[in-house]
Design a protein around this motif. Structure first.
Motif, PDB file in Angstrom:
ATOM      1  N   THR A  64       5.830   9.075 -22.180  1.00 16.41           N
ATOM      2  CA  THR A  64       6.220  10.401 -22.672  1.00 16.41           C
ATOM      3  C   THR A  64       5.038  11.108 -23.305  1.00 16.41           C
ATOM      4  O   THR A  64       4.787  12.291 -23.030  1.00 16.41           O
ATOM      5  CB  THR A  64       7.377  10.277 -23.686  1.00 16.41           C
ATOM      6  N   TRP A  65       4.310  10.413 -24.154  1.00 19.61           N
ATOM      7  CA  TRP A  65       3.152  10.995 -24.827  1.00 19.61           C
ATOM      8  C   TRP A  65       2.135  11.477 -23.791  1.00 19.61           C
ATOM      9  O   TRP A  65       1.639  12.607 -23.877  1.00 19.61           O
ATOM     10  CB  TRP A  65       2.517   9.957 -25.753  1.00 19.61           C
ATOM     11  N   SER A  67       2.503  12.280 -20.626  1.00 23.11           N
ATOM     12  CA  SER A  67       2.947  13.436 -19.848  1.00 23.11           C
ATOM     13  C   SER A  67       2.935  14.714 -20.688  1.00 23.11           C
ATOM     14  O   SER A  67       2.584  15.788 -20.190  1.00 23.11           O
ATOM     15  CB  SER A  67       4.325  13.193 -19.233  1.00 23.11           C
ATOM     16  N   GLN A  68       3.280  14.605 -21.967  1.00 22.24           N
ATOM     17  CA  GLN A  68       3.279  15.781 -22.834  1.00 22.24           C
ATOM     18  C   GLN A  68       1.858  16.267 -23.118  1.00 22.24           C
ATOM     19  O   GLN A  68       1.601  17.475 -23.112  1.00 22.24           O
ATOM     20  CB  GLN A  68       4.018  15.485 -24.147  1.00 22.24           C
ATOM     21  N   VAL A  69       0.940  15.342 -23.357  1.00 21.88           N
ATOM     22  CA  VAL A  69      -0.461  15.725 -23.591  1.00 21.88           C
ATOM     23  C   VAL A  69      -1.029  16.371 -22.335  1.00 21.88           C
ATOM     24  O   VAL A  69      -1.696  17.414 -22.405  1.00 21.88           O
ATOM     25  CB  VAL A  69      -1.309  14.502 -24.024  1.00 21.88           C
ATOM     26  N   SER A  70      -0.737  15.795 -21.181  1.00 21.68           N
ATOM     27  CA  SER A  70      -1.226  16.367 -19.918  1.00 21.68           C
ATOM     28  C   SER A  70      -0.662  17.763 -19.692  1.00 21.68           C
ATOM     29  O   SER A  70      -1.385  18.680 -19.275  1.00 21.68           O
ATOM     30  CB  SER A  70      -0.859  15.467 -18.742  1.00 21.68           C
ATOM     31  N   ALA A  71       0.623  17.934 -19.957  1.00 21.85           N
ATOM     32  CA  ALA A  71       1.253  19.241 -19.760  1.00 21.85           C
ATOM     33  C   ALA A  71       0.667  20.281 -20.712  1.00 21.85           C
ATOM     34  O   ALA A  71       0.388  21.426 -20.310  1.00 21.85           O
ATOM     35  CB  ALA A  71       2.765  19.134 -19.948  1.00 21.85           C
ATOM     36  N   LEU A  72       0.465  19.909 -21.961  1.00 22.85           N
ATOM     37  CA  LEU A  72      -0.090  20.844 -22.935  1.00 22.85           C
ATOM     38  C   LEU A  72      -1.534  21.196 -22.591  1.00 22.85           C
ATOM     39  O   LEU A  72      -1.931  22.370 -22.664  1.00 22.85           O
ATOM     40  CB  LEU A  72       0.005  20.259 -24.345  1.00 22.85           C
ATOM     41  N   ARG A  75      -1.535  23.620 -19.792  1.00 21.54           N
ATOM     42  CA  ARG A  75      -1.202  24.966 -20.275  1.00 21.54           C
ATOM     43  C   ARG A  75      -2.425  25.629 -20.902  1.00 21.54           C
ATOM     44  O   ARG A  75      -2.661  26.823 -20.715  1.00 21.54           O
ATOM     45  CB  ARG A  75      -0.069  24.921 -21.296  1.00 21.54           C
TER      46      ARG A  75
END
Length: 112
Positions: A64-65, A67-72, A75
């Protein structure tokens, strides 16, 4: 009241784009540290070492971490492209407009 299309400081767009790009790079770098540490802990608490399910839970946190870091970070990269591109296009357009108006300044106006 502005319609939202006026750009008073196109250089600010360029700076914002550069800042967003820098932030994306920092996110990738800083975001990797907890992944490394938590991934190591998930292996330490994995099957064979401990049966409480903590290893699997930590592995889920890592996924989860990450994927969230990659997504941010993605962006931030997109924002950098948009801001930088908008600032450059605005400056180029203004330069062309200025050159065009200067070239017309010697000719009599058809409007009187």
């Amino acid at each position: 009241m502005s319609s939202g299309t006026d750009i008073e400081d196109p250089a600010a767009l360029t700076r914002a784009g550069a800042g967003a790009q820098e932030m994306g790079g920092r996110l990738r770098s800083v975001g990797a540290h907890p992944v490394d540490e938590t991934g190591s802990a998930s292996r330490d608490f994995g099957s064979g070492h401990w049966d409480g399910g903590l290893g699997a839970a930590l592995s889920g946190v890592v996924q989860t971490w990450s994927s969230q870091v990659s997504a941010l970070a993605a962006r931030c990269d997109g924002l950098a492209r948009q801001c930088g591109g908008s600032g450059l296009l605005y400056r180029n357009t203004e330069s062309v407009n200025t050159q065009t108006m200067r070239s017309l300044s010697g000719a009599p106006s058809p409007f009187g």
